[in-house]
Design an enzyme around this catalytic site. Structure first.
Site, mmCIF file in Angstrom:
data_model
loop_
_atom_site.group_PDB
_atom_site.id
_atom_site.type_symbol
_atom_site.label_atom_id
_atom_site.label_comp_id
_atom_site.label_asym_id
_atom_site.label_seq_id
_atom_site.Cartn_x
_atom_site.Cartn_y
_atom_site.Cartn_z
ATOM 1 N N GLY A 197 0.747 -1.236 0.080
ATOM 2 C CA GLY A 197 -0.158 0.049 -0.168
ATOM 3 C C GLY A 197 1.017 1.397 -0.010
ATOM 4 N N ASP B 40 0.255 -5.093 13.939
ATOM 5 C CA ASP B 40 -0.482 -5.579 12.843
ATOM 6 C C ASP B 40 0.550 -6.837 12.714
ATOM 7 O OD1 ASP B 40 -1.691 -6.018 10.531
ATOM 8 O OD2 ASP B 40 -0.403 -5.096 9.152
#
Length: 721
Positions: free
Chosen positions: A25, A137
């Site tokens: 991303g 994460d």
């Protein structure tokens, strides 16, 4: 690993670029070599993100977190320049495979290997937390199995530990299925959240599936918050007990990383160094050398422009000793959904995504929009509707949480999307921010009369004011202060915007001026205060709202005069309350108990009612698709077609394991997505026509004769017939 393209850099920060490793991303990741010949991984930010100040701040956080963390089980940061025209960072190159790729390709790990893996990851968390950082994460794709042991990578959404407990309500980060309940709910996230994620990673390593299964983002988030983990596949009782302790819903009940390290180190038969702790076939995959891709005609073996002199200097500089990080990066591929040799126009699959899709698809302006990630750390991806190629990516756009939909508006070459606490106007052509305005923690962009209407900044879903901004410039045009909390976003019809207050008031506002045309008091009844159900519904010449008893009030949209109030109520339905829709001569009322009522539009009398066998999640998913004299609903893993006039069952299609969504109509057929597939059914008989996809299909939408949906890892488009 791929050869460099013409547009790829040949040198970054003094490091020679050799090949592409992958894309995420934030940017592309390259294999590089330092001046001294050391292999490095170089991440270079996407050009479309480099000009975004908010993104630069996020990238700088990643750099700061990576600098702070050391230890033998993380990837050390070598160099970085967040202020460069194209920001970049360089870390040590970690050859091997991600845990995700290793388990997917070779199967689950045996219990002794999982114990050793757990000890290594717990030691990594101790180092991370000691540096004052929370990873937030940790997931199988962020764990690399290398010839030197297991390593933790990617601190892109890490936060300082002292700030991790003050996350804004409604903000969630991380990967669904691995993020802890407190992050999913947006109520905070500290070191205990990393322990939860570690437990989920170990469950995946031991069984091949995460402890909350597979499915759409909102389905996984719901399970994480409300359901126990699925640990039956972990045969080792001691390991299962440790994983269960990590996955406790209450952060205070989880062991700390240091305690976990001590317990796992005692259980591990071998230290997690090298590859001896892994099964031989997995170790062989990790240490298998893979050569660099062949250079292009104008490049030497190191990616620099070739010349005879350089060719002689570079002889012998073989890349055979560099193993590929297979599965550790997301590759950009667009392929056909169907297995035909030439895909039909508008039929495609896009898996060029940095994370799993969470919101959308929304089709507008020749583009298909989806979000990846959840909460305010999501990103908005714009996809060419015809080709399926990614047009742009905008960072910092809110991805939906469980049982909510993507809030997006498109008009006049502008996309209006929700950030963490603002609404952002992005250019339709390039995704660049034109302007932004502060809004509530949970903004919903509503367009009317050339204005953007949103809750006042600093408020919540109980905002006492609405603000209208010029949709072209972001300049403030008017403010409406109700003097009471408002329950949801306004519903717009013509030149009026209808707003419900949570003290029983309904307002009709002139969209151009913000002046109240009328106000109607519904006595002492409180309206629902959850934004999922309280938005007024306009249809059939009436304005329908519900109160917290589950009664429906039908008002005259022009005057506010009450036409009728339903005699029958749904009762209090918790946070989900009741939901209303209008189709033809009928008002449909659904509740959280799994009941659907059909009310006559003229007087509110009950025409029929149908009780499904068990309740669903949000009643709005029970509202029917009304077409061809049928009211088609989904409940109890079954697609049900009721006669719209009598409520009698006309046909049923069972065996659709649940995703909370409504069926769609396209090309004369009914289409529905589930955790298992996307199927098409004959409208009149319910006969199964075809299975479009044998993957999870969520958020199915139709535009023309094309269906769009999110799979587990990709976005799809296919002809409806």
């Amino acid at each position: 690993m791929r050869a460099l393209a013409a547009a790829d850099p040949r040198e970054v920060g003094g490091n020679t670029i050799l090949a592409r490793l992958g894309e995420g991303g934030m940017g592309r990741v390259y294999l590089g070599r330092t001046v001294a010949g050391r292999a490095v991984a170089v991440k270079v930010v996407h050009p479309e993100l480099a000009g975004d100040p908010g993104f630069r701040a996020r990238f700088a956080r990643e750099v700061a977190a990576a600098r702070a963390v050391g230890g033998a089980f993380t990837a050390p940061l070598i160099d970085a320049d967040p202020g460069a025209p194209a920001p970049w960072l360089v870390t040590a190159y970690l050859p091997g495979r991600s845990l995700q790729a290793a388990v997917d390709g070779c199967g689950p790990l045996p219990a002794p290997s999982v114990r050793a893996l757990g000890a290594g990851l717990a030691e990594a968390l101790v180092a991370i937390h000691r540096a004052g950082v929370v990873h937030r994460d940790l997931k199988p794709s962020n764990v690399l199995l290398t010839p030197d042991g297991a390593r933790v990578i990617d601190f892109g959404i890490a936060r300082a530990a002292e700030a991790a407990t003050v996350t804004r309500t409604g903000t969630a980060v991380g990967s669904p299925g691995y993020l802890p309940p407190e992050q999913a709910l947006g109520t905070g996230g500290g070191p205990a959240g990393d322990v939860f994620s570690l437990g989920a990673v170990l469950a995946f390593a031991a069984t091949g599936t995460g402890p909350f299964g597979r499915g759409a983002v909102h389905e996984l988030v719901y399970r994480v918050v409300h359901e126990p983990p699925r640990l039956d596949g972990i045969a080792d009782p001691e390991l299962r007990a440790l994983v269960a302790a990590c996955l406790a819903k209450d952060p205070e009940a989880r062991p700390g990383a240091a305690e976990l390290l001590e317990r796992l180190a005692e259980l591990a038969p071998e230290p997690p160094h090298g590859v001896g702790w892994l099964p031989p076939h997995v170790a062989a995959e990790i240490t298998r050398p893979v050569p660099l891709p062949a250079p292009t005609a104008d490049q030497g073996p190191d990616g620099r422009p070739e010349s005879p002199a350089r060719r002689r200097l570079l002889v012998g500089a073989s890349a055979a000793g560099l193993a590929a990080v297979a599965g550790a990066a997301v590759w950009a591929t667009v392929r056909a959904v169907a297995d035909a040799t030439a895909p039909e126009e508008g039929t495609w699959t896009l898996d060029e995504l940095p994370e799993r899709p969470s919101g959308g698809p929304v089709v507008a302006g020749g583009l298909v929009f989806v979000t990846v990630g959840i909460g305010s750390n999501g990103s908005l991806v714009a996809i060419d509707r015809r080709t399926g190629r990614r047009r742009w990516l905008a960072d910092g756009v809110r991805g939906p949480l469980s049982a909510t939909t993507l809030q997006l508006a498109v008009s006049g070459g502008v996309v209006y999307a929700c950030g963490e606490s603002e609404i952002r106007a992005l250019g339709l052509a390039d995704g660049r921010e034109r302007w932004s305005v502060p809004s509530s923690d949970d903004p919903v962009p509503v367009l009317a009369s050339g204005l953007l209407i949103a809750p006042e900044a600093g408020s919540s879903v109980r905002s006492e004011a609405l603000v209208a901004y010029d949709a072209a410039t972001g300049a403030k045009r008017w403010t409406f202060d109700a003097g009471e909390g408002m329950s949801a976003a306004p519903a717009v019809s013509g030149t009026l915007a209808y707003v419900t207050g949570n003290q029983g008031q309904v307002y009709a506002l002139d969209t151009a001026t913000g002046q109240a045309r009328w106000r109607a008091a519904l006595g002492s009844e409180r309206l629902f205060t959850t934004g999922m159900t309280a938005t007024p519904v306009v249809g059939g010449g009436v304005l329908c709202v519900t109160d917290d008893s589950g009664a429906v009030h039908a008002l005259d949209p022009a005057t506010g005069r009450r036409r009728w109030t339903s005699e029958e109520t749904t009762g209090r339905g918790g946070v989900f309350g009741a939901a209303v829709s209008v189709a033809g001569p009928t008002v449909y009322l659904a509740d959280a108990g799994g009941n659907l009522r059909a009310l006559r539009l003229g007087d509110g009398k009950v025409a029929w009612r149908h009780a499904f066998r068990k309740s669903g999640n949000s009643p709005r998913w029970l509202l029917p698709l009304v077409t061809g004299g049928l009211a088609i609903c989904f409940a109890d893993d079954t697609l049900v077609a009721l006669d719209a006039a009598s409520g009698r069952i006309r046909w049923e299609s069972p065996g659709h394991p649940g995703i909370f969504q409504r069926p769609v109509l396209a090309a004369g057929a009914v289409h529905f997505g589930s955790l298992r597939d996307l199927t098409s059914h004959d409208l009149a008989t319910g006969r199964h026509l075809r299975t479009v996809s044998r993957d999870a299909a969520s958020n199915v939408t139709a535009a023309g004769d094309v269906l769009y949906w999110n799979g587990e890892e990709a976005v799809h488009a296919a002809k409806a017939r």
